[in-house]
Design a protein around this motif. Sequence first.
Motif, PDB file in Angstrom:
ATOM      1  N   PRO A 152       0.857  -1.198   0.000  1.00  0.00           N
ATOM      2  CA  PRO A 152       0.000   0.000   0.000  1.00  0.00           C
ATOM      3  C   PRO A 152       0.888   1.242   0.000  1.00  0.00           C
ATOM      4  O   PRO A 152       1.721   1.417   0.881  1.00  0.00           O
ATOM      5  CB  PRO A 152      -0.801  -0.127   1.293  1.00  0.00           C
ATOM      6  CG  PRO A 152      -0.004  -1.042   2.157  1.00  0.00           C
ATOM      7  CD  PRO A 152       0.823  -1.901   1.265  1.00  0.00           C
ATOM      8  N   GLU A 154       1.329   5.403  -0.295  1.00  0.00           N
ATOM      9  CA  GLU A 154       0.722   6.735  -0.180  1.00  0.00           C
ATOM     10  C   GLU A 154       1.813   7.764  -0.383  1.00  0.00           C
ATOM     11  O   GLU A 154       2.860   7.711   0.252  1.00  0.00           O
ATOM     12  CB  GLU A 154       0.074   6.904   1.193  1.00  0.00           C
ATOM     13  CG  GLU A 154      -1.125   6.002   1.405  1.00  0.00           C
ATOM     14  CD  GLU A 154      -1.826   6.265   2.737  1.00  0.00           C
ATOM     15  OE1 GLU A 154      -1.763   7.402   3.233  1.00  0.00           O
ATOM     16  OE2 GLU A 154      -2.424   5.319   3.240  1.00  0.00           O
ATOM     17  N   PRO A 160      -4.064   7.170  -2.595  1.00  0.00           N
ATOM     18  CA  PRO A 160      -3.408   5.933  -2.124  1.00  0.00           C
ATOM     19  C   PRO A 160      -3.619   4.817  -3.144  1.00  0.00           C
ATOM     20  O   PRO A 160      -4.641   4.748  -3.812  1.00  0.00           O
ATOM     21  CB  PRO A 160      -4.127   5.612  -0.815  1.00  0.00           C
ATOM     22  CG  PRO A 160      -4.802   6.873  -0.416  1.00  0.00           C
ATOM     23  CD  PRO A 160      -5.075   7.646  -1.672  1.00  0.00           C
TER      24      PRO A 160
END
Length: 173
Positions: A152, A154, A160
Amino acid sequence: MKNYLGLLAIALCIVFTSCNKDDDSNIITEPTSEELINGDWLIDHLSYETEVDIPFLGLIPFNGDAENAGSYQVDSEAYTYVGDVDFMTEPMNIGGFDFPSVPVKILSEGTWSFNDDETELHLTSTEGVIQVYEVENLAEGFVLLRGAITYPFEFPGFEPMNLQVQLDLQMGR
């Protein structure tokens, strides 16, 4: 000449009677893959590669290398692992703008297994995320794995996203 033949006959008798087919104390067994993978491993070198889809710019390649990039602890009795992949990406230039290094920290723990022919290492985290690594080399103090993880990601100013990141891990003790 008779003395030599007599000595040869005695020597052959000693050799054949001293050999015992059941004597396997000199047999050296190779360690199994499970025994080799067991223990604490340091990620000495890591190579990463992915693509980031940036609006108006398209797919931007994102790759690099890192040294001393974390560790794995593998328990071959309980078939569990704890992973800590921790490194800074290389700085990058996107669309003429320089971006600084980004920290990457991936903590995971769970269970592990080899496939049937022990050419793949499967890590299944407690969250159910499966990482599959091709075992390129597994030796007493060295492991080379190639695989992919979902990370993940960001970054300020961007939505995101989950990145599929290709990794090469060179690990030592």
